[in-house]
Every structure is written in C-alpha cells, then in structure tokens.
Design an enzyme around this catalytic site. Structure first.
Site, mmCIF file in Angstrom:
data_model
loop_
_atom_site.group_PDB
_atom_site.id
_atom_site.type_symbol
_atom_site.label_atom_id
_atom_site.label_comp_id
_atom_site.label_asym_id
_atom_site.label_seq_id
_atom_site.Cartn_x
_atom_site.Cartn_y
_atom_site.Cartn_z
ATOM 1 N N TYR A 33 53.508 40.560 45.628
ATOM 2 C CA TYR A 33 53.857 39.246 45.068
ATOM 3 C C TYR A 33 55.242 39.303 44.429
ATOM 4 O O TYR A 33 55.374 39.494 43.223
ATOM 5 C CB TYR A 33 52.822 38.834 44.014
ATOM 6 C CG TYR A 33 51.430 38.662 44.576
ATOM 7 C CD1 TYR A 33 51.134 37.603 45.429
ATOM 8 C CD2 TYR A 33 50.419 39.563 44.257
ATOM 9 C CE1 TYR A 33 49.871 37.446 45.957
ATOM 10 C CE2 TYR A 33 49.136 39.402 44.782
ATOM 11 C CZ TYR A 33 48.877 38.346 45.632
ATOM 12 O OH TYR A 33 47.615 38.188 46.145
ATOM 13 N N TRP A 40 50.360 30.652 36.832
ATOM 14 C CA TRP A 40 49.407 31.035 35.776
ATOM 15 C C TRP A 40 49.513 32.507 35.425
ATOM 16 O O TRP A 40 49.249 32.887 34.290
ATOM 17 C CB TRP A 40 47.986 30.533 36.040
ATOM 18 C CG TRP A 40 47.111 31.187 37.072
ATOM 19 C CD1 TRP A 40 47.483 31.732 38.250
ATOM 20 C CD2 TRP A 40 45.676 31.302 37.004
ATOM 21 N NE1 TRP A 40 46.374 32.174 38.933
ATOM 22 C CE2 TRP A 40 45.243 31.923 38.199
ATOM 23 C CE3 TRP A 40 44.705 30.934 36.075
ATOM 24 C CZ2 TRP A 40 43.905 32.179 38.475
ATOM 25 C CZ3 TRP A 40 43.368 31.197 36.359
ATOM 26 C CH2 TRP A 40 42.980 31.803 37.531
ATOM 27 N N ASP A 77 41.644 31.769 45.373
ATOM 28 C CA ASP A 77 41.950 31.374 46.746
ATOM 29 C C ASP A 77 40.758 31.278 47.703
ATOM 30 O O ASP A 77 40.598 30.296 48.399
ATOM 31 C CB ASP A 77 42.959 32.362 47.355
ATOM 32 C CG ASP A 77 44.179 32.598 46.463
ATOM 33 O OD1 ASP A 77 44.223 32.067 45.339
ATOM 34 O OD2 ASP A 77 45.096 33.312 46.897
ATOM 35 N N TRP A 136 38.099 36.790 45.484
ATOM 36 C CA TRP A 136 37.421 35.871 44.556
ATOM 37 C C TRP A 136 35.965 35.626 44.940
ATOM 38 O O TRP A 136 35.346 34.694 44.464
ATOM 39 C CB TRP A 136 38.189 34.549 44.467
ATOM 40 C CG TRP A 136 39.525 34.725 43.803
ATOM 41 C CD1 TRP A 136 40.731 34.907 44.415
ATOM 42 C CD2 TRP A 136 39.793 34.769 42.392
ATOM 43 N NE1 TRP A 136 41.731 35.057 43.478
ATOM 44 C CE2 TRP A 136 41.186 34.973 42.226
ATOM 45 C CE3 TRP A 136 38.997 34.663 41.241
ATOM 46 C CZ2 TRP A 136 41.798 35.064 40.978
ATOM 47 C CZ3 TRP A 136 39.602 34.744 39.998
ATOM 48 C CH2 TRP A 136 40.976 34.943 39.871
ATOM 49 N N GLU A 184 44.617 44.857 40.370
ATOM 50 C CA GLU A 184 44.623 43.396 40.509
ATOM 51 C C GLU A 184 43.248 42.830 40.141
ATOM 52 O O GLU A 184 43.140 41.839 39.438
ATOM 53 C CB GLU A 184 44.990 43.033 41.953
ATOM 54 C CG GLU A 184 45.139 41.551 42.215
ATOM 55 C CD GLU A 184 45.634 41.257 43.630
ATOM 56 O OE1 GLU A 184 45.692 42.197 44.462
ATOM 57 O OE2 GLU A 184 45.961 40.091 43.909
HETATM 58 C C1 GLC Z 1 46.639 35.478 44.358
HETATM 59 C C2 GLC Z 1 45.605 35.030 43.363
HETATM 60 C C3 GLC Z 1 46.232 34.052 42.385
HETATM 61 C C4 GLC Z 1 47.432 34.700 41.726
HETATM 62 C C5 GLC Z 1 48.406 35.267 42.748
HETATM 63 C C6 GLC Z 1 49.476 36.121 42.132
HETATM 64 O O1 GLC Z 1 47.069 34.423 45.145
HETATM 65 O O2 GLC Z 1 44.490 34.458 43.991
HETATM 66 O O3 GLC Z 1 45.291 33.646 41.414
HETATM 67 O O4 GLC Z 1 48.077 33.796 40.910
HETATM 68 O O5 GLC Z 1 47.723 36.059 43.680
HETATM 69 O O6 GLC Z 1 48.937 37.146 41.368
#
Ligand code: GLC
Length: 418
Positions: A27, A33, A159, A344, A387
């Site tokens: 990421y 959030w 997700d 999830w 994570e």
């Molecule tokens: C995934 C998670 C999401 C989070 C993102 C970055 O998409 O489902 O909740 O914000 O990763 O960590």
C-alpha cells in the site's frame, strides 16, 4: 528494541514525508482511515507529526467535501488500481470514493492529548471536517433517512466482508479497465479477496468514472448500495466528536446542524438492530432489507454511543473467548461464511478492536473491553505488527510491518483506550 520502540520505528519507516503509508510496497500511498488511526499513534510521541498526517490527508479533500479513500502523493508501480484507472485530474491525484470517517474522532483525540498549544492547527482543520460531514449528508443521504449509503466495498474498509456477498452479486464482472492485480504479488493470494470479487470492484470504479464522479449520478447508477453498520456507527461517533470541536471552534448554527444530524442518526442506527439474529446488521439499500450476516461491524454501534445492547454483545465476546477464538473475529465464527484467514471474512484487525473496546468501556462493559484489549496486545506480542491475524490459530497475516497495527499498539501500551 523495546516494543514501543519497535512500533515507533514502523511508523518512522513508513513515513513518506508527512504521511504514513499503511505498509511498504503493498500500500504505497496515503489511505484515509489508516491515517486517522496512525495520527493517534503519532500523537503518543510526536505531536507535530500527528497534525501533519491529518493535514496531508486533507490535501486530497475535494471542494465538495469528499475525503478520498486514497491520496496518491507520489507515483508507484506497486499498486493497482493507480491514479490512471481512477482518472481524476487533481493535484495530488486521489481515488474517487471514500472510507469510514474516523477523522473527526482522530482530530479530537489528538487535540485533547496535545492540549491548548495546538489549538491553532485544530482550528484550521475544523472547517474541513464540517465540509466533510456536510458531504456525507448531501452526497450519501440526500433523503435524510439518517443512514448514509456506501457505494463500493472498498468504502467500508472491510473489502471482502461476507456481508457484501449478496449485494455484490448484482455487480457485473466485466470491466473496461484491464485488471493487473499487484496485491497478490506481495502476499499469498489465498489470504486476499478472490478474483471475481476484484472484477466487480473494478467494474464499480469503471461506472463511477463514466458517471464523472458526480455524487448524485453515482448514487443513481451504482448497482451496489448498502447502509454499512460500521460506516454509519463511525460517522455517528465522528459527529459527536465534531460537536465537541464545534463547541470550541464553531458557530451556534454549525452546532445546531450537527445536533440535528446526531438525533436523526441515533434513531436510524438503533433501527439496524435485528432481534432474530441478536445483532446490528447492515442494510441492502437496493433490496431494501437487512443483510443477515453477523460481522465485527455489528459491535461498532457501541462506539457510536448506543449502549442498549451492550450486555448481549459483551456476552457474545466472552463466549468466543471461552472457545479460544481470538477477539474480535471480523466475521462471527458461527456464520457459515466464516474464514479465519481470509482478510475481512474472519481475521482480527487491531483498529476495529480498538473501537469496539472503546465502545464497551464507555458502555460500562469493562470486562469485555479488557478481554478485547488483552487479545489485541497478545496477538501483536506473539505474531508481530501484522496487517491482520488468524482468529483461530492467532498467526499474523498480510503485510508484516503495518502502520495502523503499530499505532494501536502504541495507544494500548499507554493504556489510553481503557
Ligand atoms: C485494505 C483494507 C482497508 C485499508 C487498506 C490500507 O484495502 O481492507 O481497510 O484501509 O487496505 O491498509
């Protein structure tokens, strides 16, 4: 290194210049959030950096108030779908959907923690929060039902929750954008969303892009439309925190508007309680019915200040604990769709635990709150800053040095959450 030093080192290593990536590679941008929780974590040892996190997220805010799910501050080849798929010509580029609005709660948290010296920074942020909450109301609840609509599973932050399975079936699988997943190159595919879900995720992005990212068009054309119990609970909590900020920085008119929304949302959120299943459930806004799948989202009305069902919910957590299930599984272990390792659909996530524990504590369920916090600490202690965690074997899964897991661990190390 002590555990606190390790957690701080993760935030520092994931710092890309005033914003923190959720984890390296997997990421590579700023997520909405994630950054709210991460700002609270920074606030435990670097107040200026906490404010910076929030300010940088708000660099991505749109004029209409949307705070995007992702802000693409700097290019990266490690992630799909990148800015070219969203096709949003802004600087910095952003995605065109949102995520659960933890931000106002984070701002209040950081301000209360850092005190008067930081009033000026909070005062500059406050009008942007007002604008954002106005966006939620206008863009996602134009009929004033008290429940905001979510148009993409990514907007829920959860997700591939099984709560979205049936609603997602309505979304066609063909895409105009060629799919080039990057996530499964970084982590094991069996622990990630399935391919068919991914096609539907991208189909939604395609149709929203064609709708020009206009809120009323998106609401009208989306084949996926749910009232997510988590997003609605987090938003109600955020409204209460915005009201506290408005006492300091706002006008009487602004306070009255927030109070009116709080009253409306409280009634609507309470209406998501489903007596036969003994849980708060999300609603499918297209089918017009409750989604009969119990997930960890159903504990979040506690965080929103709805305490009437605290006993039932606390007892359920205690029961799972007695069965040696790590708290809080993202899907109820008695649901047929429970998968303890798949993202999830069953694993434990620290940030959700923190909100649930806060809610339980405020509701007077101190024992259950302590159980949730103890499990959160234990998982990280045993498996590292993962994570997320397998709720049956307790193994750490996904990205290994995760910012929000580190941030929550910093909060818990200090006992600020309970
Ligand atoms: C995934 C998670 C999401 C989070 C993102 C970055 O998409 O489902 O909740 O914000 O990763 O960590």
């Amino acid at each position: 290194m002590t555990r606190i030093e390790q957690a701080r080192a993760i935030l520092a290593a994931n710092d890309r210049g005033g914003y923190t990536v959720p984890t390296d590679r997997l990421y590579p941008f700023q997520w909405n959030w994630d950054s709210a929780f991460v700002a609270m974590g920074w606030a435990t040892f670097d107040g200026a950096r906490a404010w910076r996190e929030i300010e940088r997220l708000l660099e991505g805010q749109w004029e209409d108030g949307l705070v995007p799910q992702i802000v693409f501050h700097a290019p990266s080849d490690d992630y799909f779908p990148g800015p070219e798929v969203w096709g949003i010509k802004r600087s910095p580029p952003t995605s065109g959907i949102t995520q659960p609005p933890v931000l106002a709660s984070a701002v209040r948290f950081v301000l209360e923690r850092l005190g008067e010296a930081d009033e000026a920074r909070a005062a500059a942020i406050y009008p942007k929060l007002v604008l954002n909450h106005g966006w939620w109301d206008a863009a996602r609840d134009p009929g004033h039902t008290g429940l905001v609509a979510t148009l993409h599973p990514w907007e829920t932050g959860m997700d591939n929750s099984p709560a979205w399975d049936a609603a997602l079936e309505r979304v066609p699988t063909q895409t105009t954008t060629p799919i080039q997943r990057r996530d499964t190159g970084h982590v094991d595919a069996t622990f990630r969303p399935r391919g068919i879900e991914y096609q539907r995720f991208i189909h939604l992005v395609d149709i929203f892009r064609e709708a020009g990212w206009k809120p009323e068009r998106m609401l009208a054309v989306s084949p996926f439309k749910v009232a997510d119990v988590a997003t609605n609970a987090i938003l109600l909590r955020a409204e209460r925190d915005l009201l506290a900020l408005a006492e300091r920085f706002g006008s009487a008119v602004e306070r009255a508007a927030v109070k009116e929304r709080i009253a409306r949302k409280q009634t609507a959120l309470a209406g998501l309680w489903h007596e036969p299943l003994g849980a708060y459930l999300s609603r499918d806004l297209i089918a017009g019915e409750a989604i009969p799948v119990r997930t960890s989202a159903g504990f979040l009305p506690l965080f929103a200040g709805l305490h009437g069902k605290a006993d039932v919910l606390a007892t359920r957590l205690q029961d799972w604990h007695a069965r040696d299930i790590a708290l809080v599984p993202s899907t109820d272990p008695d649901e047929p769709r429970f998968e303890p390792q798949r993202y999830w659909r069953g694993p434990v996530w620290s940030v959700v635990n923190w909100m649930i524990a806060e809610g339980l504590r405020e509701a007077g369920a101190a024992d259950a709150s302590a159980l949730v916090l103890a499990d959160t600490r234990r998982l990280v202690g045993d498996a590292g800053f993962s994570e997320y965690f397998d709720s049956t074997s307790r193994a750490g899964i996904g990205g290994g040095t995760f910012s929000w897991t580190a941030a929550i661990d910093l909060l818990l190390a200090e006992g600020t959450a309970a």
